[in-house]
Design a protein around this motif. Sequence first.
Motif: not given
Length: 105
Positions: A66-67, A69-71, A79, A81-82, A101, A104
């Motif tokens: 998974s990529v 999405k949050y750092r 990080t 991925s959500g 957000n 994000a």
Amino acid sequence: MADFKLEAMSLKELRQLERDVAKAISGYEDRQKADARAKLDAMAKEMGFSLSDLMGMGRKNTRSPSVAKYRHPENAALTWSGRGRKPQWFSAHVNSGKDPNDLAI
């Protein structure tokens, strides 16, 4: 078949007999499975297939990673991925009333 006088046996002997019986049952089941597998493999070969082809065992469905999405605001190496469980740093950010957000990527 051996004739056992269970009442005359000690607890240690009974436990050993129990282990021996469990081992014999497991070995019997393994032999039966191997025999069934060999028969099924032979039938599949007669029809021009392999058993793993018919059982769908040759394919692996792997998901791509998974990529993120949050750092993390201070440590860029952290990080999320959500997906799955929320990291504590993300929960703390949201619980403090801040917008998710903001984190994000």
